[in-house]
Design a protein around this motif. Structure first.
Motif, PDB file in Angstrom:
ATOM      1  N   ALA A 148       4.230  13.396  -5.534  1.00  0.00           N
ATOM      2  CA  ALA A 148       5.130  12.711  -6.469  1.00  0.00           C
ATOM      3  C   ALA A 148       6.319  12.093  -5.742  1.00  0.00           C
ATOM      4  CB  ALA A 148       5.615  13.679  -7.545  1.00  0.00           C
ATOM      5  N   GLU A 149       6.816  12.760  -4.727  1.00  0.00           N
ATOM      6  CA  GLU A 149       7.956  12.238  -3.962  1.00  0.00           C
ATOM      7  C   GLU A 149       7.542  11.089  -3.048  1.00  0.00           C
ATOM      8  OE1 GLU A 149      11.165  13.132  -4.301  1.00  0.00           O
ATOM      9  OE2 GLU A 149      10.475  14.386  -5.959  1.00  0.00           O
ATOM     10  N   LEU A 150       6.308  11.071  -2.637  1.00  0.00           N
ATOM     11  CA  LEU A 150       5.836  10.060  -1.691  1.00  0.00           C
ATOM     12  C   LEU A 150       5.426   8.751  -2.367  1.00  0.00           C
ATOM     13  CD1 LEU A 150       3.701  12.380   0.605  1.00  0.00           C
ATOM     14  CD2 LEU A 150       5.888  11.308   1.187  1.00  0.00           C
ATOM     15  N   MET A 151       5.057   8.809  -3.645  1.00  0.00           N
ATOM     16  CA  MET A 151       4.590   7.615  -4.344  1.00  0.00           C
ATOM     17  C   MET A 151       5.774   6.727  -4.710  1.00  0.00           C
ATOM     18  SD  MET A 151       1.372   8.057  -4.252  1.00  0.00           S
ATOM     19  CE  MET A 151       0.628   6.951  -5.392  1.00  0.00           C
ATOM     20  N   ASP A 152       5.611   5.426  -4.524  1.00  0.00           N
ATOM     21  CA  ASP A 152       6.665   4.445  -4.771  1.00  0.00           C
ATOM     22  C   ASP A 152       6.370   3.696  -6.070  1.00  0.00           C
ATOM     23  OD1 ASP A 152       8.670   2.557  -4.597  1.00  0.00           O
ATOM     24  OD2 ASP A 152       8.050   1.755  -2.669  1.00  0.00           O
ATOM     25  N   THR A 153       7.401   3.402  -6.855  1.00  0.00           N
ATOM     26  CA  THR A 153       7.231   2.612  -8.078  1.00  0.00           C
ATOM     27  C   THR A 153       7.102   1.122  -7.786  1.00  0.00           C
ATOM     28  OG1 THR A 153       9.601   2.239  -8.393  1.00  0.00           O
ATOM     29  CG2 THR A 153       8.650   4.249  -9.381  1.00  0.00           C
ATOM     30  N   HIS A 154       7.469   0.720  -6.601  1.00  0.00           N
ATOM     31  CA  HIS A 154       7.492  -0.684  -6.181  1.00  0.00           C
ATOM     32  C   HIS A 154       8.583  -1.489  -6.872  1.00  0.00           C
ATOM     33  CE1 HIS A 154       3.052   0.066  -5.136  1.00  0.00           C
ATOM     34  NE2 HIS A 154       3.763   0.180  -4.033  1.00  0.00           N
ATOM     35  N   LEU A 155       9.446  -0.839  -7.637  1.00  0.00           N
ATOM     36  CA  LEU A 155      10.541  -1.531  -8.307  1.00  0.00           C
ATOM     37  C   LEU A 155      11.827  -1.409  -7.516  1.00  0.00           C
ATOM     38  CD1 LEU A 155      10.150  -0.604 -12.075  1.00  0.00           C
ATOM     39  CD2 LEU A 155       9.791  -2.827 -11.010  1.00  0.00           C
ATOM     40  N   LYS A 156      12.555  -2.495  -7.477  1.00  0.00           N
ATOM     41  CA  LYS A 156      13.879  -2.536  -6.846  1.00  0.00           C
ATOM     42  C   LYS A 156      14.853  -3.097  -7.876  1.00  0.00           C
ATOM     43  CE  LYS A 156      11.869  -1.427  -2.984  1.00  0.00           C
ATOM     44  NZ  LYS A 156      11.310  -0.113  -3.047  1.00  0.00           N
ATOM     45  N   GLY A 157      16.029  -2.532  -7.958  1.00  0.00           N
ATOM     46  CA  GLY A 157      17.040  -2.983  -8.906  1.00  0.00           C
ATOM     47  C   GLY A 157      16.972  -2.191 -10.201  1.00  0.00           C
TER      48      GLY A 157
ATOM     49  N   LYS B  40       0.839  -1.193   0.000  1.00  0.00           N
ATOM     50  CA  LYS B  40       0.000   0.000   0.000  1.00  0.00           C
ATOM     51  C   LYS B  40       0.883   1.255   0.000  1.00  0.00           C
ATOM     52  CE  LYS B  40      -3.446   2.430   2.648  1.00  0.00           C
ATOM     53  NZ  LYS B  40      -4.099   2.606   3.914  1.00  0.00           N
ATOM     54  N   GLN B  41       0.511   2.217  -0.827  1.00  0.00           N
ATOM     55  CA  GLN B  41       1.218   3.497  -0.834  1.00  0.00           C
ATOM     56  C   GLN B  41       0.944   4.190   0.506  1.00  0.00           C
ATOM     57  OE1 GLN B  41       3.288   4.403  -3.138  1.00  0.00           O
ATOM     58  NE2 GLN B  41       2.637   3.517  -5.063  1.00  0.00           N
ATOM     59  N   ASN B  42       1.998   4.641   1.140  1.00  0.00           N
ATOM     60  CA  ASN B  42       1.873   5.298   2.440  1.00  0.00           C
ATOM     61  C   ASN B  42       1.887   6.809   2.232  1.00  0.00           C
ATOM     62  OD1 ASN B  42       1.749   5.780   5.149  1.00  0.00           O
ATOM     63  ND2 ASN B  42       3.862   5.207   5.572  1.00  0.00           N
ATOM     64  N   ILE B  43       0.711   7.397   2.235  1.00  0.00           N
ATOM     65  CA  ILE B  43       0.583   8.830   2.003  1.00  0.00           C
ATOM     66  C   ILE B  43       0.015   9.467   3.269  1.00  0.00           C
ATOM     67  CG2 ILE B  43      -0.474  10.614   0.557  1.00  0.00           C
ATOM     68  CD1 ILE B  43      -0.788   8.347  -1.573  1.00  0.00           C
ATOM     69  N   PRO B  44       0.794  10.326   3.902  1.00  0.00           N
ATOM     70  CA  PRO B  44       0.289  11.007   5.097  1.00  0.00           C
ATOM     71  C   PRO B  44      -0.936  11.860   4.762  1.00  0.00           C
ATOM     72  CG  PRO B  44       2.656  11.386   4.816  1.00  0.00           C
ATOM     73  CD  PRO B  44       2.168  10.713   3.588  1.00  0.00           C
TER      74      PRO B  44
END
Length: 133
Positions: free
Chosen positions: A72-81, A59-63
């Motif tokens: 835009a800075e808070l949203m995660d792409t969920h990609l690693k590597g 889940k995207q953690n948005i305060p």
């Protein structure tokens, strides 16, 4: 005419000249959908077969007090590597095929890809964060 304009129009013209099969809009739509699935599959294989990238989705953690400009800075792409060279080449090839069929759809409908890009860019410039795509 700007260089970027020429590049897009030259590409769209070349695609129009090279399409021999799949002239029907129905064929083009199904080939475009198939090419989109191949892009998706190539990305999945980068995760499941190669392992150069990983997906760590949650889940995207948005305060609750986050501002729109912070979003835009808070949203995660969920990609690693990072994509390895082989996976990058495969994905780029599949995306190229996808753009090929998109250009053919534009040709068949009498649309200009460059004009579409300009209109989309103008909308982004006008709406900025409020575009929310």
């Amino acid at each position: 005419m700007a260089m970027k304009d020429l590049l897009v129009e030259d590409f769209q013209d070349a695609v129009g000249e090279l399409l021999v099969r799949h002239k029907s809009i129905l064929d083009l739509l199904s080939k475009y959908q198939e090419s989109t699935a191949r892009v998706n599959r190539a990305i999945v294989k980068a995760v499941t077969t190669c392992g150069c990238i990983e997906i760590d989705a949650k889940k995207q953690n948005i305060p609750p007090d986050a501002t729109l400009s912070e979003l835009a800075e808070l949203m995660d792409t969920h990609l690693k590597g990072h994509l390895c060279d082989d996976c990058r080449d495969i994905i780029e090839k599949e995306m190229g095929n996808n753009i090929f069929y998109l250009a053919n759809i534009c040709n068949t409908l009498g649309l200009n890809m460059y004009d579409i890009l300009i209109k989309e860019k103008e909308e982004l410039d006008t709406l900025g964060y409020f575009n929310m795509k």
